[in-house]
Design an enzyme around this catalytic site. Sequence first.
Site, PDB file in Angstrom:
ATOM      1  N   ILE A  17       0.831  -1.209   0.000  1.00  0.00           N
ATOM      2  CA  ILE A  17       0.000   0.000   0.000  1.00  0.00           C
ATOM      3  C   ILE A  17       0.868   1.263   0.000  1.00  0.00           C
ATOM      4  O   ILE A  17       0.563   2.245  -0.696  1.00  0.00           O
ATOM      5  CB  ILE A  17      -0.943  -0.026   1.232  1.00  0.00           C
ATOM      6  N   TYR A 153      -2.197  -6.760  16.899  1.00  0.00           N
ATOM      7  CA  TYR A 153      -2.330  -5.915  15.702  1.00  0.00           C
ATOM      8  C   TYR A 153      -3.649  -5.149  15.742  1.00  0.00           C
ATOM      9  O   TYR A 153      -3.694  -3.938  15.529  1.00  0.00           O
ATOM     10  CB  TYR A 153      -2.268  -6.831  14.475  1.00  0.00           C
ATOM     11  N   LYS A 157      -4.382  -1.208  16.028  1.00  0.00           N
ATOM     12  CA  LYS A 157      -5.080  -0.501  14.944  1.00  0.00           C
ATOM     13  C   LYS A 157      -6.274   0.294  15.482  1.00  0.00           C
ATOM     14  O   LYS A 157      -6.613   1.353  14.952  1.00  0.00           O
ATOM     15  CB  LYS A 157      -5.532  -1.494  13.868  1.00  0.00           C
TER      16      LYS A 157
END
Length: 259
Positions: A17, A153, A157
């Site tokens: 990305i 994770y 986030k």
Amino acid sequence: MQLEHHTALITGGGSGIGRATALRFAGEGAAVAVFDRHETAARAVAGEIEAAGGRAMPLQGDVTDLVSLEGAVAATHERFGPVSVLVANAAISEGDDPLTISEETWDRTVNIVLKGVFLSAKAVLPGMIESGRGAIVTISSVNGQTGIGEEPYSAAKAGVINLTQNLATRYGPKGIRANCIAPGTVQTPIWHERVDRDPAVFERIARWYPLGRVGQPEDIASAALFLASDEAAWITGAVLNVDGGLMAGIPHFGTELTG
Ligand SMILES: NC(=O)c1ccc[n+]([C@@H]2O[C@H](COP(=O)([O-])OP(=O)(O)OC[C@H]3O[C@@H](n4cnc5c(N)ncnc54)[C@H](O)[C@@H]3O)[C@@H](O)[C@H]2O)c1
């Protein structure tokens, strides 16, 4: 040219990305600093941009290290002028069930995924405040919004979303916008290990997406471009799901309800 007269620093710009975003921003006229812990990856992406006639510089560094981030911001400023856009994108994905993962896995993941965004913002904010303008785009995940595993994770986030909202409210009066993108599954190298173990994973996952496919890095780069550009001049503190509709509902639950 949506980003003419802009200088963008993209963390994790060497792959997936980040790479797609770096290429897209450069194509829209931005000078791009490609920051990555892998020097060869950063060099390759900066080289691609230059070969296409754009402006870019590779920067090796780690988002858990404020000194390396501050050095990158200074080097970018010297070469291209003040950083006006930050895409806080670098992350790793490690760890799952809290019963089985180690404290080290938790700490390493949260450190890169959440503290990395804090430090990246900390490094660019003084320059943005001085110039009275800035756009920060953070990359969270659908994992940050609901319980779908990968606990360290996902928790980190979720923290990225809140941090972005606070950056937006605290620094809006200084001319700085901060917005967050929450991608669904995107086909990038972060998945390599899982695809090696389970080659059909994307095909299976795609069935959960109302739009019938997983994402490509360019899907996220387009959203990042919008949020970084003046087209989003009155948008700050937003969380934009770029997820093929995954978070729009639970269709299987609906099917159970209606029988
Ligand atoms: N691919 C997906 O399915 C998906 C879904 C939701 C969110 N995201 C998020 O999108 C972002 C980009 O992920 P991607 O899929 O392109 O992954 P990727 O692995 O292809 O790219 C991540 C890049 O970040 C760099 N990086 C990792 N740790 C770093 C550190 N400490 N300092 C500097 N650079 C570092 C890596 O070297 C790599 O170049 C991440 O924040 C990820 O969590 C990805």
